[in-house]
Write a protein that holds these residues in place. Structure first.
Motif, mmCIF file in Angstrom:
data_model
loop_
_atom_site.group_PDB
_atom_site.id
_atom_site.type_symbol
_atom_site.label_atom_id
_atom_site.label_comp_id
_atom_site.label_asym_id
_atom_site.label_seq_id
_atom_site.Cartn_x
_atom_site.Cartn_y
_atom_site.Cartn_z
ATOM 1 N N TRP A 29 0.849 -1.180 0.000
ATOM 2 C CA TRP A 29 0.000 0.000 0.000
ATOM 3 C C TRP A 29 0.892 1.239 0.000
ATOM 4 O O TRP A 29 1.945 1.204 0.640
ATOM 5 C CB TRP A 29 -0.894 -0.025 1.254
ATOM 6 N N VAL B 183 9.399 6.120 -0.909
ATOM 7 C CA VAL B 183 8.336 7.085 -1.175
ATOM 8 C C VAL B 183 7.410 6.475 -2.216
ATOM 9 O O VAL B 183 7.860 6.098 -3.293
ATOM 10 C CB VAL B 183 8.898 8.420 -1.705
ATOM 11 N N ASP C 206 4.012 7.392 -4.180
ATOM 12 C CA ASP C 206 3.171 8.549 -4.452
ATOM 13 C C ASP C 206 2.029 8.151 -5.375
ATOM 14 O O ASP C 206 2.258 7.811 -6.531
ATOM 15 C CB ASP C 206 4.044 9.617 -5.113
ATOM 16 N N THR C 207 0.822 8.152 -4.856
ATOM 17 C CA THR C 207 -0.348 7.821 -5.667
ATOM 18 C C THR C 207 -1.331 8.989 -5.591
ATOM 19 O O THR C 207 -1.176 9.860 -4.745
ATOM 20 C CB THR C 207 -1.041 6.542 -5.161
ATOM 21 N N ASP D 43 -4.219 9.535 -4.369
ATOM 22 C CA ASP D 43 -4.945 9.878 -3.144
ATOM 23 C C ASP D 43 -4.232 9.481 -1.861
ATOM 24 O O ASP D 43 -4.759 9.716 -0.770
ATOM 25 C CB ASP D 43 -6.347 9.271 -3.157
ATOM 26 N N ALA D 44 -3.051 8.903 -1.964
ATOM 27 C CA ALA D 44 -2.337 8.519 -0.747
ATOM 28 C C ALA D 44 -0.834 8.523 -0.994
ATOM 29 O O ALA D 44 -0.372 8.218 -2.089
ATOM 30 C CB ALA D 44 -2.788 7.134 -0.278
ATOM 31 N N LEU D 45 -0.126 8.871 0.048
ATOM 32 C CA LEU D 45 1.329 8.982 -0.008
ATOM 33 C C LEU D 45 1.919 8.204 1.157
ATOM 34 O O LEU D 45 1.469 8.343 2.291
ATOM 35 C CB LEU D 45 1.717 10.458 0.118
ATOM 36 N N LEU D 46 2.915 7.378 0.854
ATOM 37 C CA LEU D 46 3.634 6.667 1.911
ATOM 38 C C LEU D 46 5.075 7.131 1.931
ATOM 39 O O LEU D 46 5.719 7.191 0.884
ATOM 40 C CB LEU D 46 3.587 5.157 1.653
ATOM 41 N N VAL D 47 5.566 7.453 3.122
ATOM 42 C CA VAL D 47 6.994 7.751 3.289
ATOM 43 C C VAL D 47 7.499 6.873 4.427
ATOM 44 O O VAL D 47 7.014 6.970 5.556
ATOM 45 C CB VAL D 47 7.237 9.238 3.619
ATOM 46 N N LEU E 77 -5.481 2.510 9.201
ATOM 47 C CA LEU E 77 -6.359 3.325 8.350
ATOM 48 C C LEU E 77 -7.736 2.682 8.241
ATOM 49 O O LEU E 77 -8.759 3.360 8.246
ATOM 50 C CB LEU E 77 -5.737 3.489 6.958
ATOM 51 N N ASP F 122 -10.586 5.385 7.194
ATOM 52 C CA ASP F 122 -10.051 5.969 5.961
ATOM 53 C C ASP F 122 -10.035 4.934 4.841
ATOM 54 O O ASP F 122 -9.026 4.740 4.167
ATOM 55 C CB ASP F 122 -8.628 6.493 6.204
ATOM 56 N N ASP G 101 -11.415 4.886 2.011
ATOM 57 C CA ASP G 101 -11.423 5.355 0.622
ATOM 58 C C ASP G 101 -10.083 5.155 -0.070
ATOM 59 O O ASP G 101 -10.018 5.108 -1.284
ATOM 60 C CB ASP G 101 -11.827 6.838 0.546
ATOM 61 N N VAL G 102 -9.012 5.048 0.703
ATOM 62 C CA VAL G 102 -7.686 4.920 0.083
ATOM 63 C C VAL G 102 -7.116 3.512 0.212
ATOM 64 O O VAL G 102 -5.941 3.292 -0.059
ATOM 65 C CB VAL G 102 -6.687 5.939 0.679
#
Lengths: 377, 377
Positions: free
Chosen positions: A30, A343, A345-346, A348-352, A368, A373, A375-376
């Motif tokens: 994810w 990182v 990067d999509t 509607d959601a960002l993971l770092v 989440l 949450d 929706d993502v």
């Protein structure tokens, strides 16, 4: 010993039918992989091919179009787009997930109804295997072994004491024509702790259970019947209706009632206890792309300096940065002075996160989910 | 000495006019701050107020509506939205940036044309000051000192040997009624290296030059005329036409011809050399929000654990993470196992760096400019 003696090799291999269960969200990947776009629909190796497409292509020289895909209804269009060669009759759609015993069992039941002599080979849609020729040779050996009346798993030679996989304990070589490396399986063992895993590697005779197996459909269904009679009965009823106009009605009525269980518990483990399981060691490199650290390993070719960049049209500017960037947007991504970062990067959601924490992405997803949450996800 | 002796205090303070130059992109705050939405249009302190609005509010008790804003044409609508109290006549729009001497000089020239007795106070739109009362008291002292015929800078007591600011070297106290802390200025000195800066702090008598000054418009224009006669002539021509129907034509013709230079070179430094500059020490806390590390410092109140989160409707999930997140989107941001990170998430650009590397954001922006990625600058 080949009990058929003079049987033509091609007659055995012609019984092979590939089955690709394409389920599983790939939570540890994810926000790239998610319910609407699971792992198998992504190109995670930078090869230009999605994982399911690569899986299908890997089986094609063996199955020559005789490959079935079992997936969720939501993925119908995406799977057909990815696999233009897939026959409509070989696309099995689940109205809701019922775990692997139902998915693989349904494929077995449908194939058995079409031709009880079929030897099916089940291979998850989201694994990375090289070289393919070595894999195919292992499958060929597995087919010959299965033809002797075994459920044949392909075991992966462990390269480190993994606590993330189950293990297969073997019990010596077998003597099967066309399958010189076939071994008897004594037992499947659950994911061990690290000390136990280290012991397995020292002792030898243990392989990773990658969930790949080749089995005569009648033998698989026999074990399923013994261990999960309700599931077996339901699947047989659906399979009888599958290639008829009654499919829709039967599926709608029966599928929701099926028990959820894993194929390991429903078939593989009890079959091993009954002495019906063999193993072909897979001398190929194998990765289940379990997390983003795996993506880094699998994409050395995409590295610019120490940074692996995945994503068509990625616009990444890096200065003294290393790690992995997966870009699923056209946004500019600037990384400055940060090491071993992950990182993703999509839209509607960002993971770092970091490579070292890649496995913990799953807990973020669970959080989440709990916090609404969805929706993502 | 107050040469006016019996002059009513209010008569002096009533000559005050605030000027807010609102320019500068704030490159080190990219991608939050950028050409289309510069630093001063953001709420970087979590106060609920943009920096320009806070700057205006800070001056209001002193200026009572007598505040002028000089900004780029592109920001007209945004500035009026932020400052509903700003009179149209007090919004000065630059067709193109011409550096600080032209911006501040134009304000001085327009105000001088309206009333040559005005004492203007120039305060950049993107600084953070607390407590405001201490600031206002310093400005009052500066106005009294300016009324004696000085260009008065407000110097910041240095708290560390910064190499990022210029310094003001003072030359002893002055004796000015209403301005007990006024000091004579010997010299403005350029940004020093660290050793020199450390020497300044040990020696004492040095303050940071925060670019804040209060000056009689006629004195400011006199120095501008001496040092930058072409710029001065152009600004006087524009100012004469400003409150007439000819403004548009004159502005269009003259503005593009004006030389670009900083107010420091055009006025402050030569005025200091001429003995015309005084300083009021600012005993308030001051920050020019130079980079994202500053945003972390200024937003302790927004901290959840060790993470500072800025942005309305930010959806941040953090697990063992510390640092700063600025969310300018509604995307979910998950941070896992990463320390002192800086994540700035905007619709078309993403920055991931660390607090320690915050100053280097500028070089990323320069790189993007050079590589043609100007759509996100």
């Amino acid at each position: 010993m080949n009990t058929f003696g003079s049987l033509n090799e091609d007659d055995v291999l012609a019984r092979f039918y590939g089955v690709i269960p394409a389920g599983g969200v790939g939570t540890r990947l994810w926000p790239l992989s998610r319910a609407a776009a699971p792992k198998f629909l992504h190109d995670l190796t930078g090869s230009g091919s999605t994982l399911i497409r690569a899986t299908y292509a890997r089986l094609e020289p063996l199955s020559d179009g005789r490959t079935m895909v079992v997936t969720g209804r939501a993925h119908r269009r995406a799977v057909l787009e990815q696999l233009p060669g897939l026959k409509n009759a070989n696309l099995v759609l689940e109205p809701e997930p019922k775990d692997s015993a139902a998915a693989i069992g349904l494929a077995a039941a449908i194939l058995h109804h079409r031709d009880p002599a079929i030897i099916m080979g089940s291979f998850a849609a989201d694994q990375v295997i090289t070289p393919v020729e070595t894999f195919q040779q292992a499958v060929r050996e597995a087919v010959y072994t299965a033809a002797e009346g075994f459920i044949v798993t392909i075991g992966i030679t462990p390269t480190y004491p993994s606590t993330g996989f189950g293990y297969i304990r073997t019990a010596g070589g077998m003597s099967i024509a066309g399958a010189p490396s076939a071994q008897a399986v004594a037992q499947f063992v659950e994911k061990p702790d690290e000390e136990t895993a280290r012991g397995y590697l020292e002792a030898g005779g243990y392989h990773w259970n990658a969930g790949m197996f080749v089995a005569p459909v009648d033998l698989l269904l026999k074990h399923l019947e013994t261990n999960e009679p309700v599931l077996h009965a339901g699947l047989m009823e659906i399979a009888a209706a599958w290639d008829t106009p009654a499919r829709r009605e039967v599926m709608r009525r029966v599928w929701p009632t099926l028990p959820k269980t894993a194929i390991d518990y429903a078939v593989a483990e009890p079959a091993a206890a009954a002495g019906d399981v063999a193993m072909i060691p897979g001398a190929f490199s194998w990765d289940d792309v379990g997390d983003f650290a795996a993506i880094g390993r699998l994409n050395a070719a995409s590295e610019t300096g120490n940074l692996t960049v995945l994503g068509e049209g990625a616009r990444v500017y890096a200065e003294n940065a290393s790690g992995i960037v997966v870009s699923d947007t056209k946004r500019v991504i600037a990384l400055i002075g940060i090491d071993d970062v992950v990182v993703v990067d999509t839209p509607d959601a960002l993971l770092v996160t970091t490579k070292a924490h890649a496995q913990r992405v799953k807990s973020a997803v669970e959080h989440l989910k709990a916090s609404g949450d969805t929706d993502v996800l």
